[in-house]
Design a protein around this motif. Structure first.
Motif, PDB file in Angstrom:
ATOM      1  N   HIS A  30      -1.227  51.394 -54.489  1.00 51.46           N
ATOM      2  CA  HIS A  30      -2.467  51.181 -55.243  1.00 51.46           C
ATOM      3  C   HIS A  30      -2.655  49.709 -55.622  1.00 51.46           C
ATOM      4  O   HIS A  30      -3.087  49.389 -56.736  1.00 51.46           O
ATOM      5  N   ILE A  31      -2.324  48.825 -54.669  1.00 50.02           N
ATOM      6  CA  ILE A  31      -2.486  47.395 -54.919  1.00 50.02           C
ATOM      7  C   ILE A  31      -3.969  47.064 -54.879  1.00 50.02           C
ATOM      8  O   ILE A  31      -4.647  47.283 -53.877  1.00 50.02           O
ATOM      9  N   ARG A  32      -4.470  46.540 -55.989  1.00 49.12           N
ATOM     10  CA  ARG A  32      -5.880  46.170 -56.090  1.00 49.12           C
ATOM     11  C   ARG A  32      -6.008  44.660 -56.194  1.00 49.12           C
ATOM     12  O   ARG A  32      -5.061  43.960 -56.540  1.00 49.12           O
ATOM     13  N   ARG A  33      -7.175  44.173 -55.889  1.00 47.92           N
ATOM     14  CA  ARG A  33      -7.413  42.742 -56.042  1.00 47.92           C
ATOM     15  C   ARG A  33      -7.189  42.339 -57.485  1.00 47.92           C
ATOM     16  O   ARG A  33      -7.526  43.070 -58.405  1.00 47.92           O
ATOM     17  N   GLY A  34      -6.591  41.179 -57.674  1.00 45.44           N
ATOM     18  CA  GLY A  34      -6.210  40.725 -58.996  1.00 45.44           C
ATOM     19  C   GLY A  34      -4.699  40.625 -59.081  1.00 45.44           C
ATOM     20  O   GLY A  34      -4.014  40.364 -58.089  1.00 45.44           O
ATOM     21  N   VAL A  35      -4.153  40.867 -60.259  1.00 44.75           N
ATOM     22  CA  VAL A  35      -2.730  40.647 -60.516  1.00 44.75           C
ATOM     23  C   VAL A  35      -1.931  41.933 -60.298  1.00 44.75           C
ATOM     24  O   VAL A  35      -2.279  42.987 -60.834  1.00 44.75           O
ATOM     25  N   THR A  36      -0.876  41.827 -59.519  1.00 42.17           N
ATOM     26  CA  THR A  36       0.111  42.890 -59.353  1.00 42.17           C
ATOM     27  C   THR A  36       1.427  42.416 -59.941  1.00 42.17           C
ATOM     28  O   THR A  36       1.887  41.310 -59.628  1.00 42.17           O
ATOM     29  N   ALA A  37       2.050  43.216 -60.795  1.00 40.23           N
ATOM     30  CA  ALA A  37       3.361  42.904 -61.363  1.00 40.23           C
ATOM     31  C   ALA A  37       4.392  43.857 -60.791  1.00 40.23           C
ATOM     32  O   ALA A  37       4.197  45.077 -60.813  1.00 40.23           O
ATOM     33  N   VAL A  38       5.482  43.305 -60.275  1.00 40.96           N
ATOM     34  CA  VAL A  38       6.575  44.109 -59.728  1.00 40.96           C
ATOM     35  C   VAL A  38       7.770  43.963 -60.663  1.00 40.96           C
ATOM     36  O   VAL A  38       8.241  42.846 -60.916  1.00 40.96           O
ATOM     37  N   VAL A  39       8.251  45.098 -61.194  1.00 42.05           N
ATOM     38  CA  VAL A  39       9.346  45.094 -62.162  1.00 42.05           C
ATOM     39  C   VAL A  39      10.438  46.043 -61.687  1.00 42.05           C
ATOM     40  O   VAL A  39      10.298  46.723 -60.679  1.00 42.05           O
ATOM     41  N   GLY A  40      11.553  46.089 -62.454  1.00 41.53           N
ATOM     42  CA  GLY A  40      12.645  46.974 -62.094  1.00 41.53           C
ATOM     43  C   GLY A  40      13.755  46.217 -61.386  1.00 41.53           C
ATOM     44  O   GLY A  40      14.026  45.052 -61.684  1.00 41.53           O
ATOM     45  N   SER A  41      14.382  46.876 -60.397  1.00 46.00           N
ATOM     46  CA  SER A  41      15.566  46.275 -59.782  1.00 46.00           C
ATOM     47  C   SER A  41      15.789  46.830 -58.383  1.00 46.00           C
ATOM     48  O   SER A  41      15.363  47.930 -58.058  1.00 46.00           O
ATOM     49  N   GLY A  42      16.451  45.997 -57.561  1.00 50.93           N
ATOM     50  CA  GLY A  42      16.870  46.496 -56.258  1.00 50.93           C
ATOM     51  C   GLY A  42      15.885  46.306 -55.136  1.00 50.93           C
ATOM     52  O   GLY A  42      15.827  47.132 -54.226  1.00 50.93           O
ATOM     53  N   GLY A  43      15.088  45.223 -55.159  1.00 51.99           N
ATOM     54  CA  GLY A  43      14.182  44.990 -54.038  1.00 51.99           C
ATOM     55  C   GLY A  43      12.840  44.408 -54.409  1.00 51.99           C
ATOM     56  O   GLY A  43      11.885  44.518 -53.632  1.00 51.99           O
ATOM     57  N   LYS A  44      12.730  43.779 -55.580  1.00 56.87           N
ATOM     58  CA  LYS A  44      11.438  43.230 -56.004  1.00 56.87           C
ATOM     59  C   LYS A  44      10.966  42.113 -55.076  1.00 56.87           C
ATOM     60  O   LYS A  44       9.810  42.098 -54.652  1.00 56.87           O
ATOM     61  N   THR A  45      11.866  41.178 -54.749  1.00 61.22           N
ATOM     62  CA  THR A  45      11.468  40.032 -53.945  1.00 61.22           C
ATOM     63  C   THR A  45      11.047  40.457 -52.547  1.00 61.22           C
ATOM     64  O   THR A  45      10.030  39.983 -52.020  1.00 61.22           O
TER      65      THR A  45
END
Length: 259
Positions: A15-30
Motif C-alpha cells: 500500500h505504498i502511496r505517493r508521499g512519505v513511506t516509513a519502514v520500521v522494525g528489524s531484519g531487512g529495512k534497508t
C-alpha cells in the motif's frame, strides 16, 4: 494458503502511496527500501488492477528520495545529496530518478536530512525513509524514543525477520527486556510468531509504534527461506489478525497471507 505474487507487486501489496513511506522494525529495512525504489522507478508501476501504485497511470518515471529519520549508510550506486536547498535537490532529481538524501554523520553514515519531510514530499513522488534502528538483529521491540516516524507518513511498513524465529529472545531481539515485558516471555525463550504478534499488537495499540491517522499499516516478513518460514508468517498472520506479506529477496519471491 499463501498466495504467490510477482515481486513487481510489492509496492502495491504494501500500500505504498505517493508521499512519505516509513519502514520500521528489524531484519531487512534497508533491502526493502532499495527494492521499493527499484520497483517504483518503473513508469506506471503496477498495482493489482494494472494501474499505478496510487491509482494513476504515470507517464514518466517518478522521483524517489531514499532517506532516514535515524541513521543509514548511503545507498550504493545512488546519487547522494547532503545539502539543505530544495532547488539543488530538485536539480539532482532532474538527472536521476532516485536520490539518497541525508546529513553526514559518524562512521560514514547519514543522519536525517536537513530539509523537513513535507518539503521532501513536494520535491519527489515517493520519499522512502528508514525510520528505525535494530543493530542488524531480526526481531525488535521499541523504547520510548523510537521509532521516529514522520508525521507526514502515508504508508507505514513494519518489518520482521523470519530468521529470528526459533532462536532465544536474548540472542536475536533488539531491546530484549522490552520484548519480554510486552510478550510475557523470558530472555531464554524461543521467539515464536505468537510472541512477535503480542509485541506488535501492544506497540500498535499504545502508540509505541506511532501511526499517523491517515497512514496504512503493512506487516512484512523478510528472510523467508522455505516452507517453515512461510508457516511462521502464516502463524503471525493468525495471531495478529492482520494480513501479512512474506518475501525472499534473493529468490525474488513474494507471498500474500490473508483470510
Amino acid at each position: 494458503m499463501p498466495e504467490r505474487l510477482p515481486m513487481s507487486m510489492l509496492p502495491a501489496a504494501l500500500h505504498i502511496r505517493r508521499g512519505v513511506t516509513a519502514v520500521v522494525g528489524s531484519g531487512g529495512k534497508t533491502t526493502t527500501l532499495a527494492t521499493l525504489a527499484t520497483l517504483l522507478e518503473a513508469p506506471g508501476s503496477p498495482d493489482m488492477n494494472g494501474t499505478g501504485v496510487d491509482g494513476t497511470h504515470a507517464a514518466t518515471a517518478p522521483r524517489i528520495i531514499l532517506t532516514t529519520t535515524t541513521h543509514i549508510r548511503p545507498f550504493p550506486f545512488t546519487p547522494l545529496y547532503t545539502g539543505e536547498r530544495g532547488s539543488e535537490l530538485a536539480q539532482v532529481l532532474d538527472g536521476h530518478p532516485t536520490v539518497c538524501c541525508g546529513t553526514p554523520a559518524q562512521d560514514g553514515k547519514l543522519a536525517a536530512p536537513k530539509m523537513p519531510f513535507d518539503g521532501l514530499a513536494r520535491l519527489a513522488d515517493y520519499v522512502l525513509a528508514e525510520a528505525d534502528g535494530s543493530r542488524a538483529l531480526p526481531i525488535k521491540a521499541h523504547a520510548a524514543h523510537e521509532p521516529v516516524v514522520p508525521t507526514e507518513t502515508r504508508s507505514l511498513v513494519i518489518v520482521v525477520g523470519a530468521h529470528g524465529f526459533g532462536s532465544s529472545v536474548e540472542s536475536v531481539a533488539h531491546r530484549p527486556e522490552i520484548f519480554c515485558r510486552r510478550s510475557g516471555s523470558c530472555p531464554c525463550d524461543p521467539v515464536t510468531p505468537e510472541l512477535v504478534a503480542k509485541v506488535l499488537a501492544s506497540e500498535l495499540s499504545d502508540g509505541a509504534i506511532p501511526c499517523p491517522r491517515e497512514a496504512s499499516v503493512s506487516i512484512l516478513v523478510t528472510h523467508v527461506a522455505g516452507e517453515r518460514h512461510l508457516e511462521d508468517a502464516r502463524r503471525l498472520h493468525h495471531a495478529l489478525g492482520r494480513p501479512v506479506l512474506a518475501v525472499d529477496y534473493p529468490q525474488q519471491a513474494l507471498w500474500s497471507i490473508a483470510e
